[in-house]
Design a protein around this motif. Structure first.
Motif, short mmCIF file in Angstrom:
data_model
loop_
_atom_site.label_atom_id
_atom_site.label_comp_id
_atom_site.label_asym_id
_atom_site.label_seq_id
_atom_site.Cartn_x
_atom_site.Cartn_y
_atom_site.Cartn_z
N GLU A 84 46.03 36.28 41.69
CA GLU A 84 46.59 37.24 40.73
C GLU A 84 47.90 36.73 40.19
N THR A 94 48.86 41.61 33.86
CA THR A 94 48.42 41.01 35.11
C THR A 94 47.04 40.41 34.92
N THR A 96 43.84 38.43 36.79
CA THR A 96 43.24 38.26 38.11
C THR A 96 41.92 37.52 37.99
#
Length: 285
Positions: A84, A94, A96
């Motif tokens: 991540e 973010t 991931t």
């Protein structure tokens, strides 16, 4: 706008957690969480269900600033990897990447490979993911208007070229209560649901959830409550429209150990002896 936007999956979370957490029955679970001086967090978990015993080991490590890695190994031969990156490209974003090894006897090296992008700001959140092996594209978004949060969610199969599911949800949040509603179509099955969470006091909480499949006349209802006996002990109970009564007792035994006891009783068929019990120990040295 006064309040920050709640991500779509967390709409109605207060009531959902009240009615679902700490009710693990039919299993005995022991989990130990420890952190090494180098920063690696190890979490071994052992689970006994009937005569079967299984286990897993999760290792999490901050690879570098903004990058976290995680690997989970299972006694059944499973392996899951995740990395991540938070705020690496821009603040609030973010990224991931996660994958899992194919089970023994299955073709191919991987069973899934998923790329997820999630963005959060004060007024808006969105999330999208694509699983290469399942060919599923998922997307959700939410925004806030004062005390009201609204969101949309959908799943598109690139292999079939059609929507597999879509839903809309909203929640109204006040200091003492939260009301939520959701309309979902999954595989052609439409369901309307709503929830109510009430913080009666600092020690007591109440929650009610109602779900109505549009294709059926039945309505599913769950009602539950949680009460803090003291700072280390919480008791919970819930009952649903099918007559299933559940209760749990959670106590922090020491600064390192938390124990949760759970029970499920079928009040409609008491003589069938299908009642279930569960025990979970969480240790954090």
């Amino acid at each position: 706008m006064g309040k920050s936007a709640t991500v779509y999956k967390d709409i109605g979370k207060l009531c959902s957690d009240l009615l679902s957490k700490d009710y693990k029955v039919g299993k005995t679970v022991v989990e130990v969480k420890s952190k090494t001086p180098s920063g690696i967090t190890f979490t071994p978990t052992a689970t006994k269900s009937g005569d079967a015993v299984s286990g897993s080991l999760k290792a999490a490590y901050p690879v570098m600033k903004g990058f976290d890695g995680e690997a989970t190994f299972g006694t059944n031969g499973s392996l899951e990897l995740q990395i991540e990156a938070a705020d690496a490209i821009t603040k609030g974003l973010t990224l991931t990447a996660e994958c899992s090894k194919a089970a023994a006897g299955k073709p191919g090296l991987l069973a899934s490979a998923n790329l997820i992008a999630e963005y959060k700001s004060a007024d808006f959140t969105c999330k999208t993911s694509f699983d290469y092996y399942k060919s599923d594209l998922l997307a959700s978004a939410s925004t806030v208007f004062g005390a009201l949060t609204c969101g949309l969610d959908c799943g598109y199969s690139t292999a079939k070229g059609s929507l597999g599911k879509y839903a809309a949800a909203c929640q109204f949040v006040q200091p003492d209560f939260t009301v939520g509603a959701k309309c979902e179509d999954k595989g052609g099955k439409k369901t309307l649901s709503c929830s109510y969470f009430h913080k009666v006091s600092g020690d007591m909480q109440l929650g009610v959830a109602i779900a109505k499949p549009l294709a059926k006349a039945d309505v599913a209802i769950e009602f539950g409550t949680a009460y803090k006996l003291d700072k280390d002990t919480t008791v919970k109970a819930k009952v649903d429209s099918e007559g299933i009564l559940c209760c749990s007792y959670k106590q922090k035994i020491s600064s390192l150990t938390t124990m949760t006891l759970a029970a499920q009783v079928d009040t409609v068929n008491l003589s069938d002896n299908k009642h279930k019990f569960g025990l979970q120990l969480n240790l954090t040295p």
